[in-house]
Design a protein around this motif. Structure first.
Motif, PDB file in Angstrom:
ATOM      1  N   ARG A  37       0.830  -1.202   0.000  1.00  0.00           N
ATOM      2  CA  ARG A  37       0.000   0.000   0.000  1.00  0.00           C
ATOM      3  C   ARG A  37       0.867   1.255   0.000  1.00  0.00           C
ATOM      4  O   ARG A  37       1.960   1.267   0.571  1.00  0.00           O
ATOM      5  N   ALA A  38       0.367   2.296  -0.631  1.00  0.00           N
ATOM      6  CA  ALA A  38       1.001   3.617  -0.578  1.00  0.00           C
ATOM      7  C   ALA A  38      -0.097   4.636  -0.314  1.00  0.00           C
ATOM      8  O   ALA A  38      -1.274   4.388  -0.634  1.00  0.00           O
ATOM      9  N   PHE A  39       0.273   5.766   0.264  1.00  0.00           N
ATOM     10  CA  PHE A  39      -0.735   6.751   0.665  1.00  0.00           C
ATOM     11  C   PHE A  39      -0.368   8.146   0.170  1.00  0.00           C
ATOM     12  O   PHE A  39       0.815   8.506   0.097  1.00  0.00           O
ATOM     13  N   GLU A  40      -1.391   8.909  -0.163  1.00  0.00           N
ATOM     14  CA  GLU A  40      -1.205  10.311  -0.561  1.00  0.00           C
ATOM     15  C   GLU A  40      -2.187  11.163   0.235  1.00  0.00           C
ATOM     16  O   GLU A  40      -3.403  11.068   0.049  1.00  0.00           O
ATOM     17  N   TYR A  41      -1.663  11.961   1.140  1.00  0.00           N
ATOM     18  CA  TYR A  41      -2.532  12.805   1.967  1.00  0.00           C
ATOM     19  C   TYR A  41      -2.889  14.073   1.193  1.00  0.00           C
ATOM     20  O   TYR A  41      -2.027  14.765   0.655  1.00  0.00           O
ATOM     21  N   LEU A  42      -4.184  14.359   1.151  1.00  0.00           N
ATOM     22  CA  LEU A  42      -4.684  15.443   0.301  1.00  0.00           C
ATOM     23  C   LEU A  42      -4.671  16.799   0.989  1.00  0.00           C
ATOM     24  O   LEU A  42      -4.952  17.814   0.342  1.00  0.00           O
ATOM     25  N   LYS A  43      -4.400  16.812   2.291  1.00  0.00           N
ATOM     26  CA  LYS A  43      -4.435  18.047   3.087  1.00  0.00           C
ATOM     27  C   LYS A  43      -5.827  18.681   3.034  1.00  0.00           C
ATOM     28  O   LYS A  43      -5.977  19.906   2.975  1.00  0.00           O
ATOM     29  N   LEU A  44      -6.806  17.811   3.014  1.00  0.00           N
ATOM     30  CA  LEU A  44      -8.218  18.212   3.076  1.00  0.00           C
ATOM     31  C   LEU A  44      -8.807  17.620   4.349  1.00  0.00           C
ATOM     32  O   LEU A  44      -8.542  16.463   4.676  1.00  0.00           O
ATOM     33  N   TYR A  45      -9.620  18.420   5.057  1.00  0.00           N
ATOM     34  CA  TYR A  45     -10.116  17.970   6.360  1.00  0.00           C
ATOM     35  C   TYR A  45     -11.621  18.211   6.492  1.00  0.00           C
ATOM     36  O   TYR A  45     -12.156  19.198   5.983  1.00  0.00           O
ATOM     37  N   LEU A  46     -12.284  17.290   7.217  1.00  0.00           N
ATOM     38  CA  LEU A  46     -13.711  17.403   7.516  1.00  0.00           C
ATOM     39  C   LEU A  46     -13.885  17.729   8.992  1.00  0.00           C
ATOM     40  O   LEU A  46     -13.042  17.356   9.825  1.00  0.00           O
ATOM     41  N   HIS A  47     -14.967  18.422   9.301  1.00  0.00           N
ATOM     42  CA  HIS A  47     -15.314  18.626  10.711  1.00  0.00           C
ATOM     43  C   HIS A  47     -15.782  17.279  11.261  1.00  0.00           C
ATOM     44  O   HIS A  47     -16.654  16.622  10.672  1.00  0.00           O
ATOM     45  N   GLY A  48     -15.230  16.853  12.420  1.00  0.00           N
ATOM     46  CA  GLY A  48     -15.563  15.545  12.981  1.00  0.00           C
ATOM     47  C   GLY A  48     -17.030  15.420  13.365  1.00  0.00           C
ATOM     48  O   GLY A  48     -17.695  14.422  13.050  1.00  0.00           O
ATOM     49  N   ASN A  49     -17.556  16.442  13.987  1.00  0.00           N
ATOM     50  CA  ASN A  49     -18.966  16.456  14.392  1.00  0.00           C
ATOM     51  C   ASN A  49     -19.586  17.777  13.969  1.00  0.00           C
ATOM     52  O   ASN A  49     -19.715  18.709  14.781  1.00  0.00           O
ATOM     53  N   PRO A  50     -19.935  17.887  12.684  1.00  0.00           N
ATOM     54  CA  PRO A  50     -20.506  19.150  12.195  1.00  0.00           C
ATOM     55  C   PRO A  50     -21.830  19.465  12.890  1.00  0.00           C
ATOM     56  O   PRO A  50     -22.716  18.612  12.984  1.00  0.00           O
ATOM     57  N   ILE A  51     -21.908  20.707  13.369  1.00  0.00           N
ATOM     58  CA  ILE A  51     -23.138  21.108  14.084  1.00  0.00           C
ATOM     59  C   ILE A  51     -23.891  22.155  13.293  1.00  0.00           C
ATOM     60  O   ILE A  51     -25.083  21.998  13.012  1.00  0.00           O
ATOM     61  N   THR A  52     -23.182  23.210  12.907  1.00  0.00           N
ATOM     62  CA  THR A  52     -23.851  24.301  12.192  1.00  0.00           C
ATOM     63  C   THR A  52     -24.037  23.947  10.720  1.00  0.00           C
ATOM     64  O   THR A  52     -23.375  23.050  10.179  1.00  0.00           O
ATOM     65  N   ALA A  53     -24.927  24.691  10.099  1.00  0.00           N
ATOM     66  CA  ALA A  53     -25.194  24.491   8.670  1.00  0.00           C
ATOM     67  C   ALA A  53     -23.947  24.802   7.850  1.00  0.00           C
ATOM     68  O   ALA A  53     -23.679  24.160   6.831  1.00  0.00           O
ATOM     69  N   ASN A  54     -23.171  25.773   8.330  1.00  0.00           N
ATOM     70  CA  ASN A  54     -21.947  26.163   7.631  1.00  0.00           C
ATOM     71  C   ASN A  54     -20.930  25.028   7.651  1.00  0.00           C
ATOM     72  O   ASN A  54     -20.287  24.717   6.643  1.00  0.00           O
ATOM     73  N   GLU A  55     -20.757  24.371   8.813  1.00  0.00           N
ATOM     74  CA  GLU A  55     -19.815  23.259   8.928  1.00  0.00           C
ATOM     75  C   GLU A  55     -20.240  22.081   8.055  1.00  0.00           C
ATOM     76  O   GLU A  55     -19.407  21.417   7.417  1.00  0.00           O
ATOM     77  N   LYS A  56     -21.544  21.828   8.041  1.00  0.00           N
ATOM     78  CA  LYS A  56     -22.057  20.722   7.211  1.00  0.00           C
ATOM     79  C   LYS A  56     -21.829  21.004   5.727  1.00  0.00           C
ATOM     80  O   LYS A  56     -21.477  20.109   4.954  1.00  0.00           O
ATOM     81  N   ASN A  57     -22.004  22.281   5.346  1.00  0.00           N
ATOM     82  CA  ASN A  57     -21.800  22.662   3.946  1.00  0.00           C
ATOM     83  C   ASN A  57     -20.310  22.553   3.569  1.00  0.00           C
ATOM     84  O   ASN A  57     -19.968  22.100   2.474  1.00  0.00           O
TER      85      ASN A  57
END
Length: 378
Positions: A37-57
């Motif tokens: 296996r090989a990996f390429e990190y995209l430097k893209l991140y998600l909010h772990g527990n999105p609460i607000t509409a902005n975070e979900k978007n």
């Protein structure tokens, strides 16, 4: 190979997105399964527990971007697997692509000029509308033959061996870059051997010639000081021209210059003699140039030749000859080749060894080792 989008929860609570490249597995001698296996990190991140509409978007947009990247990576994999040609890139005109790479070298004066000179010959040889995808082994061989048989200098003389070597290598560099960037599907450079490099003559001044030049009037005082300074330090014209007072250090017992070489970008700490320091003159403002009014061009080059003639020197001396002079004088006066190499900023010791060949003491001794003959000239 299989490419998949993966997620990893971080200690901060965010989720990192990355690609996994899976090449299958193998069984080792102990019967253990080894996954490739090989990996390429995209430097893209998600909010772990999105609460607000902005975070979900934000999560939705980020995930969508990551999936688009995954799609592109899969397309590249399929293209490579089935040898699909990128027609759009391949349609780029060779001369346009050459010019693009040439402009990236604008800061390097000498190298840029070589690229420009080589371009003029490539333009004469090739069709103006030839696309990169149409370049093949025969085209490369044809340009090599043109440089060897037909190409002429501005003075209508055949190109020298080193000029042919330099110009042909410019096209080779362009085609290597084109292959690496996907403009070409075949590395045509591999199949065509370049010109061999000839050993160039390095013109220099002896100590007595430099003494004569020092005592002779030069039309431009700044040129005289800068040239002799180069003879005493080995600095290139480009580094002398950009030298500013903040790079000149007057220390307790020594003088030195701390500067970044324009050609190699390497940071240099160069000790200089008291006489070399005197040629710099009285210290000015930290951001001021040391040698104001120094110019590069045919006018100053012509004055160096006239200055030499007035000093009784018939050699074809250029400003760069001062650098050669420094190397020869150092070696003749006992400096070891490693120290000379470091002072000149050479990346490889073999570059400096050329100067050692010039002043080979054993060869001088051998020339006079045969006992004199009694010759009757009648």
């Amino acid at each position: 190979m299989k490419i998949s989008l993966r997620k990893k929860k971080l200690a901060t609570g965010r989720i990192s997105l990355y690609l996994e490249y899976y090449n299958g597995y193998s069984i080792d001698e102990n019967g253990k399964t080894i996954h490739d296996r090989a990996f390429e990190y995209l430097k893209l991140y998600l909010h772990g527990n999105p609460i607000t509409a902005n975070e979900k978007n934000e999560n939705k947009q980020t995930l969508n971007l990551a999936e688009n990247i995954l799609t592109l990576k899969k397309a590249e994999l399929i293209k490579g697997k089935f040898n699909i040609e990128d027609n759009q890139k391949g349609k780029t005109l060779l001369l346009d692509y050459y010019k693009k790479l040439q402009e990236e070298r604008y800061e390097s004066k000498g190298n840029y000029d070589n690229w420009e000179a080589a371009f003029k010959h490539l333009e004469r040889f090739s069709k103006l509308n030839i696309a990169i995808k149409d370049i093949d082994e025969n085209f490369l061989k044809g340009f090599k033959k043109y440089l060897h048989k037909e190409a002429r200098t501005n003075g209508e003389t055949p190109l020298s061996q080193n000029t042919k070597y330099t110009y042909f290598n410019k096209l080779r560099a362009v085609l290597r870059e084109a292959y690496a960037e996907g403009y070409l599907n075949v590395d045509v450079v591999k199949s065509v051997k370049g010109f061999s490099q000839g050993e160039s003559k390095r013109e220099y001044l002896t100590h007595s010639e430099l003494q004569a030049l020092s005592e002779t009037k030069c039309k431009y005082s700044v040129l005289k000081k800068a040239f002799i300074f180069s003879c005493l330090t080995g600095l290139r014209w480009s580094d002398i021209n950009k030298l500013i007072w903040s790079e000149v250090r007057d220390e307790e017992e020594y003088y030195r210059i701390i500067f970044r070489q324009k050609k190699t970008e390497g940071l240099e700490y160069l000790y200089i003699s008291q006489q070399a320091r005197e040629l710099l003159g009285e210290k000015g403002h930290t951001s001021d140039k040391v040698y104001k009014g120094l110019k590069y061009g045919a006018h100053f080059n012509a004055e160096i030749l006239k200055w030499c003639i007035r000093a009784g020197i018939s050699k074809h001396i250029t400003f760069h000859s001062a650098r050669h002079t420094n190397a020869v004088l150092l070696l003749e006066n006992g400096a070891d080749i490693y120290t000379v190499s470091k002072r000149l900023g050479h990346k490889e010791i073999r570059t400096t060894q050329i100067y050692a060949k010039i002043i080979d003491v054993k060869m001088k001794e051998a020339a006079n080792s045969i006992p004199e003959l009694k010759i009757n000239y009648n």
